[in-house]
Design an enzyme around this catalytic site. Structure first.
Site, PDB file in Angstrom:
ATOM      1  N   ASP A   5       6.553  -5.684 -16.172  1.00 43.35           N
ATOM      2  CA  ASP A   5       5.553  -4.788 -16.763  1.00 43.35           C
ATOM      3  C   ASP A   5       4.182  -5.421 -16.543  1.00 43.35           C
ATOM      4  O   ASP A   5       3.868  -6.466 -17.130  1.00 43.35           O
ATOM      5  CB  ASP A   5       5.849  -4.607 -18.266  1.00 43.35           C
ATOM      6  CG  ASP A   5       4.818  -3.720 -18.936  1.00 43.35           C
ATOM      7  OD1 ASP A   5       3.839  -3.312 -18.273  1.00 43.35           O
ATOM      8  OD2 ASP A   5       4.981  -3.436 -20.138  1.00 43.35           O
TER       9      ASP A   5
ATOM     10  N   THR B 130      -2.952   3.935 -11.125  1.00 38.55           N
ATOM     11  CA  THR B 130      -3.648   4.712 -10.086  1.00 38.55           C
ATOM     12  C   THR B 130      -4.048   6.129 -10.536  1.00 38.55           C
ATOM     13  O   THR B 130      -4.590   6.879  -9.729  1.00 38.55           O
ATOM     14  CB  THR B 130      -2.761   4.834  -8.825  1.00 38.55           C
ATOM     15  OG1 THR B 130      -1.499   5.382  -9.211  1.00 38.55           O
ATOM     16  CG2 THR B 130      -2.575   3.504  -8.139  1.00 38.55           C
TER      17      THR B 130
ATOM     18  N   GLY C 141       6.235   2.396  -6.011  1.00 42.35           N
ATOM     19  CA  GLY C 141       5.073   3.205  -5.625  1.00 42.35           C
ATOM     20  C   GLY C 141       5.145   3.601  -4.157  1.00 42.35           C
ATOM     21  O   GLY C 141       6.018   3.137  -3.421  1.00 42.35           O
ATOM     22  N   GLN C 142       4.191   4.421  -3.739  1.00 40.01           N
ATOM     23  CA  GLN C 142       4.263   4.903  -2.347  1.00 40.01           C
ATOM     24  C   GLN C 142       4.034   3.770  -1.341  1.00 40.01           C
ATOM     25  O   GLN C 142       4.744   3.668  -0.339  1.00 40.01           O
ATOM     26  CB  GLN C 142       3.343   6.081  -2.094  1.00 40.01           C
ATOM     27  CG  GLN C 142       1.937   5.964  -2.603  1.00 40.01           C
ATOM     28  CD  GLN C 142       1.063   7.126  -2.133  1.00 40.01           C
ATOM     29  OE1 GLN C 142       1.440   7.901  -1.257  1.00 40.01           O
ATOM     30  NE2 GLN C 142      -0.117   7.235  -2.688  1.00 40.01           N
TER      31      GLN C 142
ATOM     32  N   TYR D 107     -11.197   3.783 -13.398  1.00 44.12           N
ATOM     33  CA  TYR D 107     -10.259   3.270 -12.387  1.00 44.12           C
ATOM     34  C   TYR D 107     -10.969   2.301 -11.437  1.00 44.12           C
ATOM     35  O   TYR D 107     -10.534   1.166 -11.235  1.00 44.12           O
ATOM     36  CB  TYR D 107      -9.639   4.440 -11.611  1.00 44.12           C
ATOM     37  CG  TYR D 107      -8.878   4.030 -10.367  1.00 44.12           C
ATOM     38  CD1 TYR D 107      -7.658   3.355 -10.460  1.00 44.12           C
ATOM     39  CD2 TYR D 107      -9.374   4.315  -9.087  1.00 44.12           C
ATOM     40  CE1 TYR D 107      -6.960   2.976  -9.311  1.00 44.12           C
ATOM     41  CE2 TYR D 107      -8.686   3.948  -7.945  1.00 44.12           C
ATOM     42  CZ  TYR D 107      -7.478   3.282  -8.061  1.00 44.12           C
ATOM     43  OH  TYR D 107      -6.795   2.905  -6.927  1.00 44.12           O
TER      44      TYR D 107
ATOM     45  N   TRP E 214      -7.637   6.836   0.044  1.00 42.81           N
ATOM     46  CA  TRP E 214      -6.923   8.118   0.119  1.00 42.81           C
ATOM     47  C   TRP E 214      -5.490   7.919   0.654  1.00 42.81           C
ATOM     48  O   TRP E 214      -5.096   8.488   1.684  1.00 42.81           O
ATOM     49  CB  TRP E 214      -7.680   9.092   1.024  1.00 42.81           C
ATOM     50  CG  TRP E 214      -9.052   9.476   0.570  1.00 42.81           C
ATOM     51  CD1 TRP E 214      -9.871   8.793  -0.292  1.00 42.81           C
ATOM     52  CD2 TRP E 214      -9.785  10.639   0.974  1.00 42.81           C
ATOM     53  NE1 TRP E 214     -11.057   9.463  -0.433  1.00 42.81           N
ATOM     54  CE2 TRP E 214     -11.039  10.590   0.317  1.00 42.81           C
ATOM     55  CE3 TRP E 214      -9.505  11.705   1.832  1.00 42.81           C
ATOM     56  CZ2 TRP E 214     -11.998  11.578   0.487  1.00 42.81           C
ATOM     57  CZ3 TRP E 214     -10.466  12.689   2.010  1.00 42.81           C
ATOM     58  CH2 TRP E 214     -11.696  12.620   1.341  1.00 42.81           C
TER      59      TRP E 214
END
Ligand SMILES: NC(=O)c1ccc[n+]([C@@H]2O[C@H](COP(=O)([O-])OP(=O)(O)OC[C@H]3O[C@@H](n4cnc5c(N)ncnc54)[C@H](OP(=O)(O)O)[C@@H]3O)[C@@H](O)[C@H]2O)c1
Length: 294
Positions: free
Chosen positions: A35, A61, A10-11, A124, A148
């Site tokens: 997983d 996400t 992920g980022q 979420y 954000w």
């Protein structure tokens, strides 16, 4: 210190790998290695490695998709952190759970403090709030909420905007949702600081870059600074629109600024203003144009 990192692709995961401090033995886990929808696999991996910390950056996400996929979102965002935290507590390990400003409903007009009650609007946010509650039952866990998130890698608003700004003549971007963009570069540093503090870190932490913006403000800044850095051959005109004119499956908070003052003090770390952080992210993108596009 041995650290098991989930969501390594992920980022934030990628930023954590890139900034891993000396002396940390990092075990990065992508989906192939773990997983997160499999709680038994979460427990087994922790029991096998017995890390000092689990850094749980993995999450479901996709805010809109979660509305029609609540079971998987709950498994990844609530059941997995619960299993990881429980397995960590069994051998005296710790866990840092990443969470979100979307646990708040956005109805107040001043920044949310860490001790405020979560009142999420969508699936979420609800599943992330359930994950927070589950991990906080175990000693040695910390929750860090952020907002954000974007960075030079991965899929995010900034990288999507860079693409759309060159593809379209006009772009409408929501101007009545206010929050704070947070660069993965500063966020990763804050996470590592939490781990270094061990039990001295507050139970719930808030971290974002400094300042406030609407999505429209953020898009305008991406256009301006992206052009300045030669990332955009042409730039669409960006127009402010209202949330009602851009319906999405998930309702989002209109206001989700986080009060980060206690966390800044505890971590002895000051965030950059979001525009300064944005310039740095754009510089990274400009120096590595081959990174996968969003
Ligand atoms: N993005 C934001 O704007 C934002 C805002 C506030 C808080 N946060 C929180 O910050 C943390 C990091 O988010 P991010 O922006 O880095 O998210 P991201 O880029 O979407 O990365 C999420 C990671 O979770 C992994 N993942 C998802 N489902 C999985 C599963 N079933 N099994 C294993 N791995 C799975 C993904 O793997 P794949 O790459 O294989 O899909 C990816 O590596 C999360 O806790 C998120 O809730 C994010």
């Amino acid at each position: 210190m041995k650290v098991l990192l989930t969501g390594a692709s992920g980022q934030l995961g990628q930023a954590l790998i890139a900034t891993c401090p000396e002396g940390v033995e990092l075990l990065p886990c992508r989906r192939q290695e773990l997983d997160l929808s499999d709680t038994e696999a979460c427990r087994r991996l922790v029991q096998e490695h017995q890390p000092d910390w689990v850094l749980n950056a993995g999450a479901y996400t996709a805010v809109d998709r979660a509305e029609s996929d609540p079971e998987l979102a709950h498994a990844v965002n609530a059941l997995a952190p619960a299993a990881l935290a429980e397995a960590q507590s069994e051998h005296g390990g710790r866990l840092l759970q990443l969470s979100t400003d979307f646990v708040f409903n956005g109805q107040q007009a001043s920044p949310y403090r860490p001790d405020q009650v979560a009142e999420p609007l969508g699936v979420y946010g609800s599943t992330k709030a359930a994950g927070e509650a589950a991990v906080l039952k175990h000693s040695g866990t910390r929750v860090l909420r952020t907002s954000w998130v974007y960075g030079p890698m991965g899929s995010n608003f900034c990288r999507t905007m860079l693409r759309l700004l060159t593809e379209w003549e006009q772009l409408g971007v929501v101007s009545d949702q206010v929050g704070c963009p947070t660069s993965t570069l500063g966020l990763a540093q804050a996470c590592w600081r939490v781990l270094a503090l061990e039990d001295r870190a507050p139970l719930i932490l808030h971290w974002s870059d400094a300042g406030a913006a609407s999505w429209y403000d953020f898009a305008v800044a991406i256009a301006e600074l992206g052009q300045k850095q030669g990332l955009l051959s042409r730039v669409a005109q960006v127009n402010p629109i209202q949330t009602v004119d851009y319906p999405t499956p998930a309702q989002r908070p209109n206001y989700s600024l986080l009060d980060c003052s206690a966390t800044r003090k505890a971590l002895s770390l000051e965030p950059q203003h979001w525009r300064v952080a944005l310039e740095q992210v754009l510089l990274r993108i400009a120096s590595n144009p081959a990174s996968p596009s969003a």
